[in-house]
Design a protein around this motif. Structure first.
Motif, PDB file in Angstrom:
ATOM      1  N   ALA A 122      63.405 -25.825  16.123  1.00  0.00           N
ATOM      2  CA  ALA A 122      63.661 -27.020  15.324  1.00  0.00           C
ATOM      3  C   ALA A 122      62.424 -27.913  15.301  1.00  0.00           C
ATOM      4  CB  ALA A 122      64.855 -27.788  15.899  1.00  0.00           C
ATOM      5  N   GLY A 123      62.083 -28.396  14.121  1.00  0.00           N
ATOM      6  CA  GLY A 123      60.930 -29.278  13.969  1.00  0.00           C
ATOM      7  C   GLY A 123      59.649 -28.549  13.601  1.00  0.00           C
ATOM      8  N   ASP A 124      59.638 -27.227  13.779  1.00  0.00           N
ATOM      9  CA  ASP A 124      58.432 -26.460  13.428  1.00  0.00           C
ATOM     10  C   ASP A 124      58.282 -26.336  11.913  1.00  0.00           C
ATOM     11  OD1 ASP A 124      57.800 -26.081  16.058  1.00  0.00           O
ATOM     12  OD2 ASP A 124      58.308 -23.947  16.127  1.00  0.00           O
ATOM     13  N   HIS A 125      57.076 -25.999  11.518  1.00  0.00           N
ATOM     14  CA  HIS A 125      56.729 -25.796  10.115  1.00  0.00           C
ATOM     15  C   HIS A 125      56.270 -24.352   9.971  1.00  0.00           C
ATOM     16  CE1 HIS A 125      53.432 -26.268   6.887  1.00  0.00           C
ATOM     17  NE2 HIS A 125      54.563 -26.488   6.237  1.00  0.00           N
ATOM     18  N   VAL A 126      56.787 -23.645   8.972  1.00  0.00           N
ATOM     19  CA  VAL A 126      56.379 -22.263   8.731  1.00  0.00           C
ATOM     20  C   VAL A 126      55.868 -22.136   7.303  1.00  0.00           C
ATOM     21  CG1 VAL A 126      58.808 -21.596   8.274  1.00  0.00           C
ATOM     22  CG2 VAL A 126      57.125 -19.817   8.726  1.00  0.00           C
ATOM     23  N   LEU A 127      54.749 -21.449   7.147  1.00  0.00           N
ATOM     24  CA  LEU A 127      54.174 -21.200   5.821  1.00  0.00           C
ATOM     25  C   LEU A 127      54.482 -19.759   5.429  1.00  0.00           C
ATOM     26  CD1 LEU A 127      50.776 -23.024   6.337  1.00  0.00           C
ATOM     27  CD2 LEU A 127      52.429 -23.540   4.505  1.00  0.00           C
ATOM     28  N   VAL A 128      55.143 -19.591   4.293  1.00  0.00           N
ATOM     29  CA  VAL A 128      55.585 -18.272   3.842  1.00  0.00           C
ATOM     30  C   VAL A 128      54.987 -18.013   2.458  1.00  0.00           C
ATOM     31  CG1 VAL A 128      57.616 -16.856   3.291  1.00  0.00           C
ATOM     32  CG2 VAL A 128      57.752 -18.565   5.115  1.00  0.00           C
TER      33      VAL A 128
ATOM     34  N   ARG B 291      49.689 -27.628   9.592  1.00  0.00           N
ATOM     35  CA  ARG B 291      49.937 -28.929  10.236  1.00  0.00           C
ATOM     36  C   ARG B 291      49.984 -28.717  11.752  1.00  0.00           C
ATOM     37  NH1 ARG B 291      55.664 -30.190   7.376  1.00  0.00           N
ATOM     38  NH2 ARG B 291      55.124 -29.788   5.200  1.00  0.00           N
ATOM     39  N   PRO B 292      49.954 -29.796  12.521  1.00  0.00           N
ATOM     40  CA  PRO B 292      50.042 -29.614  13.985  1.00  0.00           C
ATOM     41  C   PRO B 292      51.311 -28.858  14.385  1.00  0.00           C
ATOM     42  CG  PRO B 292      49.479 -31.888  13.435  1.00  0.00           C
ATOM     43  CD  PRO B 292      49.748 -31.199  12.131  1.00  0.00           C
ATOM     44  N   GLU B 293      52.390 -29.011  13.609  1.00  0.00           N
ATOM     45  CA  GLU B 293      53.647 -28.366  13.994  1.00  0.00           C
ATOM     46  C   GLU B 293      53.849 -27.005  13.309  1.00  0.00           C
ATOM     47  OE1 GLU B 293      53.256 -31.141  12.267  1.00  0.00           O
ATOM     48  OE2 GLU B 293      54.744 -31.365  10.675  1.00  0.00           O
ATOM     49  N   THR B 294      52.794 -26.494  12.641  1.00  0.00           N
ATOM     50  CA  THR B 294      52.901 -25.162  12.038  1.00  0.00           C
ATOM     51  C   THR B 294      52.767 -24.117  13.142  1.00  0.00           C
ATOM     52  OG1 THR B 294      51.757 -26.040  10.094  1.00  0.00           O
ATOM     53  CG2 THR B 294      52.062 -23.643  10.211  1.00  0.00           C
ATOM     54  N   THR B 295      53.787 -23.271  13.293  1.00  0.00           N
ATOM     55  CA  THR B 295      53.709 -22.258  14.352  1.00  0.00           C
ATOM     56  C   THR B 295      53.576 -20.848  13.804  1.00  0.00           C
ATOM     57  OG1 THR B 295      56.103 -22.386  14.484  1.00  0.00           O
ATOM     58  CG2 THR B 295      54.884 -23.549  16.181  1.00  0.00           C
ATOM     59  N   VAL B 296      53.961 -20.645  12.529  1.00  0.00           N
ATOM     60  CA  VAL B 296      53.923 -19.292  11.969  1.00  0.00           C
ATOM     61  C   VAL B 296      53.422 -19.333  10.526  1.00  0.00           C
ATOM     62  CG1 VAL B 296      55.320 -17.299  11.251  1.00  0.00           C
ATOM     63  CG2 VAL B 296      55.829 -18.429  13.421  1.00  0.00           C
TER      64      VAL B 296
ATOM     65  N   PRO C   4      42.452 -11.399   6.897  1.00  0.00           N
ATOM     66  CA  PRO C   4      41.522 -11.954   7.895  1.00  0.00           C
ATOM     67  C   PRO C   4      41.339 -13.478   7.744  1.00  0.00           C
ATOM     68  CG  PRO C   4      40.631  -9.932   6.970  1.00  0.00           C
ATOM     69  CD  PRO C   4      41.842 -10.276   6.153  1.00  0.00           C
ATOM     70  N   ALA C   5      41.291 -13.966   6.506  1.00  0.00           N
ATOM     71  CA  ALA C   5      41.123 -15.415   6.299  1.00  0.00           C
ATOM     72  C   ALA C   5      42.374 -16.171   6.751  1.00  0.00           C
ATOM     73  CB  ALA C   5      40.827 -15.703   4.828  1.00  0.00           C
ATOM     74  N   LEU C   6      43.555 -15.605   6.447  1.00  0.00           N
ATOM     75  CA  LEU C   6      44.797 -16.251   6.881  1.00  0.00           C
ATOM     76  C   LEU C   6      44.875 -16.264   8.409  1.00  0.00           C
ATOM     77  CD1 LEU C   6      47.418 -14.632   4.440  1.00  0.00           C
ATOM     78  CD2 LEU C   6      46.377 -16.903   4.249  1.00  0.00           C
ATOM     79  N   ALA C   7      44.468 -15.147   9.024  1.00  0.00           N
ATOM     80  CA  ALA C   7      44.538 -15.047  10.491  1.00  0.00           C
ATOM     81  C   ALA C   7      43.631 -16.082  11.136  1.00  0.00           C
ATOM     82  CB  ALA C   7      44.139 -13.637  10.939  1.00  0.00           C
ATOM     83  N   LYS C   8      42.413 -16.213  10.592  1.00  0.00           N
ATOM     84  CA  LYS C   8      41.469 -17.156  11.200  1.00  0.00           C
ATOM     85  C   LYS C   8      42.004 -18.587  11.106  1.00  0.00           C
ATOM     86  CE  LYS C   8      36.797 -18.761  11.574  1.00  0.00           C
ATOM     87  NZ  LYS C   8      37.275 -20.141  11.763  1.00  0.00           N
ATOM     88  N   ALA C   9      42.480 -18.951   9.918  1.00  0.00           N
ATOM     89  CA  ALA C   9      42.982 -20.321   9.742  1.00  0.00           C
ATOM     90  C   ALA C   9      44.206 -20.561  10.625  1.00  0.00           C
ATOM     91  CB  ALA C   9      43.323 -20.563   8.268  1.00  0.00           C
ATOM     92  N   ALA C  10      45.102 -19.579  10.670  1.00  0.00           N
ATOM     93  CA  ALA C  10      46.308 -19.734  11.497  1.00  0.00           C
ATOM     94  C   ALA C  10      45.926 -19.900  12.963  1.00  0.00           C
ATOM     95  CB  ALA C  10      47.233 -18.526  11.317  1.00  0.00           C
TER      96      ALA C  10
ATOM     97  N   ALA D 145      48.588 -21.293  15.265  1.00  0.00           N
ATOM     98  CA  ALA D 145      49.778 -20.613  14.734  1.00  0.00           C
ATOM     99  C   ALA D 145      49.593 -19.097  14.792  1.00  0.00           C
ATOM    100  CB  ALA D 145      50.007 -21.051  13.280  1.00  0.00           C
ATOM    101  N   LEU D 146      50.724 -18.386  14.694  1.00  0.00           N
ATOM    102  CA  LEU D 146      50.701 -16.924  14.664  1.00  0.00           C
ATOM    103  C   LEU D 146      50.736 -16.443  13.223  1.00  0.00           C
ATOM    104  CD1 LEU D 146      53.490 -15.917  17.250  1.00  0.00           C
ATOM    105  CD2 LEU D 146      51.013 -15.840  17.609  1.00  0.00           C
ATOM    106  N   LEU D 147      50.150 -15.267  12.993  1.00  0.00           N
ATOM    107  CA  LEU D 147      50.244 -14.650  11.668  1.00  0.00           C
ATOM    108  C   LEU D 147      51.144 -13.415  11.747  1.00  0.00           C
ATOM    109  CD1 LEU D 147      49.379 -14.442   8.667  1.00  0.00           C
ATOM    110  CD2 LEU D 147      47.512 -12.948   9.433  1.00  0.00           C
ATOM    111  N   ILE D 148      52.226 -13.442  10.956  1.00  0.00           N
ATOM    112  CA  ILE D 148      53.119 -12.287  10.813  1.00  0.00           C
ATOM    113  C   ILE D 148      52.818 -11.648   9.463  1.00  0.00           C
ATOM    114  CG2 ILE D 148      55.516 -11.497  10.694  1.00  0.00           C
ATOM    115  CD1 ILE D 148      56.362 -13.954  12.271  1.00  0.00           C
ATOM    116  N   VAL D 149      52.660 -10.333   9.442  1.00  0.00           N
ATOM    117  CA  VAL D 149      52.415  -9.631   8.181  1.00  0.00           C
ATOM    118  C   VAL D 149      53.510  -8.603   7.950  1.00  0.00           C
ATOM    119  CG1 VAL D 149      50.848  -8.102   6.925  1.00  0.00           C
ATOM    120  CG2 VAL D 149      49.904  -9.937   8.320  1.00  0.00           C
TER     121      VAL D 149
END
Ligand SMILES: *Cc1c(COP(=O)(O)O)cnc(C)c1O
Length: 388
Positions: free
Chosen positions: A96-102, A141-146, A163-169, A174-178
């Motif tokens: 709860a409270g986390d931010h996820v980018l999909v 964001r600070p609360e982005t975890t995935v 690779p660019a998404l992984a570096k930024a995450a 944050a973790l990168l799930i593919v």
């Protein structure tokens, strides 16, 4: 052999232990719920490999070991569908409270899981443009975890710069799930590209015969503990007969996928020259906007791609599709047979617009003779034109 083996060899040898199994080549199917312990001490210790049926039997572990080795990850878990692999992987790393980018191009049911379930638990779901690349740093964001990527998306086929998404995450903690279903571990190695978790809808190319639902979650060492803890806590499990079939399908992954690729490209190139077709969405074509990324990061292409037709009525599309002889109309893909469906990806977009010039058809190139498939498409496109 100490050297890392070639993938085709690994596909044949991984997850097998014939000398501890009476010489039988394939791992046996262990059916189990209760596991007996010889002593009270062993019962309390629960440190054996097999502790309870839900946590897997040697059949499960053989398949998991095989997938982990092929994906190039630390360890793998099996789930009873590709969608449950996506949902468990997300749940394991969000609170709860986390931010996820999909990615906005994500598989529709994964998006439905995010919208229906994650949002209800106060997890902030935000969709991003699949072509954003390093620009994703501006959304973290600070609360982005995935960050959840899928390359390429299974309807519109935008490539993603993993690779660019992984570096930024990683820079943002944050973790990168593919979701690596399209390429399978044969043609994409997400851990080499920086991913923390790779998902397979094994239902597709690993099973390969349109008869089993199955998913896998493979993680690196960092993401493993939280993933297995949540997988176990949620109580998800897959049956040993289905796992056996998935492992059997895996053995022929390379021969099948190479044929799917070859036929898919042949059809894609043939379709490019048809007057009814406006565009072919296939990252292995040199004209595709994602081609450079595909060439850099992938070693092959599967048999799934889309075409955008020139403007045509629903009736004309139906005239084409209703009478296809070899191409079946049905969801899913990755089996030995060819499929074709109309798709409406615009309905599933919020961060980007998808407004193609005509109807979109998604094709799966099966293992039939490509000449027969071309004849089927030729007749279909002629029906489309005749009823336009
Ligand atoms: C099919 C698919 C899934 C879900 O797999 P199921 O086994 O059908 O639940 C997930 N991701 C992608 C990219 C898929 O194509």
């Amino acid at each position: 052999m100490s050297k890392k083996k070639h993938t085709d060899t690994t596909i044949v040898t991984t997850g097998r232990d014939p000398h501890n199994n009476h010489g039988v080549i394939n791992p046996p199917v262990y059916h189990a719920s209760t596991i007996l312990y010889p002593t009270v001490e062993a019962l309390y210790a629960r440190d054996a490999d097999v502790t309870y049926g839900r946590r897997g039997t040697p059949t499960t572990f053989a398949f998991q070991d095989a997938v982990a080795e092929l994906e190039g990850g630390y360890r793998s878990l099996v789930t009873p569908s590709g969608l449950s692999a996506c949902s468990i992987a997300l749940l394991a790393h969000l609170k709860a409270g986390d931010h996820v980018l999909v990615t906005d191009s994500v598989y529709g049911p994964t998006r439905a899981f995010c919208d229906i379930v994650l949002k209800r638990y106060a997890i902030h779901v935000e969709y991003y443009d699949p072509t954003i690349g390093a620009g994703i740093a501006g959304l973290l964001r600070p609360e982005t975890t995935v960050v959840f990527a899928e390359a390429p998306g299974s309807q519109t086929f935008e490539m993603q710069d993993i690779p660019a998404l992984a570096k930024a995450a990683h820079d943002a903690g944050a973790l990168l799930i593919v979701d690596n279903t399209w390429a399978s571990p044969l043609f994409c190695q997400p851990f080499e590209l920086g991913a923390d978790i790779s998902i397979q809808a094994a239902t597709k190319y690993i099973v390969g015969h349109s008869d089993v639902m199955m998913g896998t979650i493979t993680t690196n060492e960092k993401a493993w503990r939280a993933t297995i803890k949540n997988h176990g806590a949620i109580g998800i499990t897959a049956g040993p007969d289905d796992i056996y079939l998935a492992l059997r399908g895996l053995r022929t992954l390379s021969v099948r996928l190479n044929k799917h690729m070859e036929t898919g490209l042949l059809l894609a190139k043939w379709l490019q020259d048809r007057p009814e077709v406006s565009r072919v969405l296939h990252p292995a074509l040199s004209t595709d906007p994602g081609h450079e990324i595909w060439k850099r990061d992938f070693s092959g292409a599967s048999g799934l791609f889309s075409i955008v037709l020139n403007p045509a009525s629903d009736a004309a599309v139906a005239a084409m599709l209703d009478d296809m002889e070899l191409f079946g109309m049905g969801y899913s893909w990755g089996g030995y047979e060819s499929l074709i469906i109309p798709a409406a990806p615009a309905e599933n977009r919020t961060a980007t617009t998808w407004a193609p010039e005509g109807p979109l058809l998604r094709l799966h190139a099966g293992l039939e003779d490509p000449n027969d498939l071309i004849a089927d498409l030729d007749a279909g496109l002629n029906r489309l034109r005749a009823s336009a």
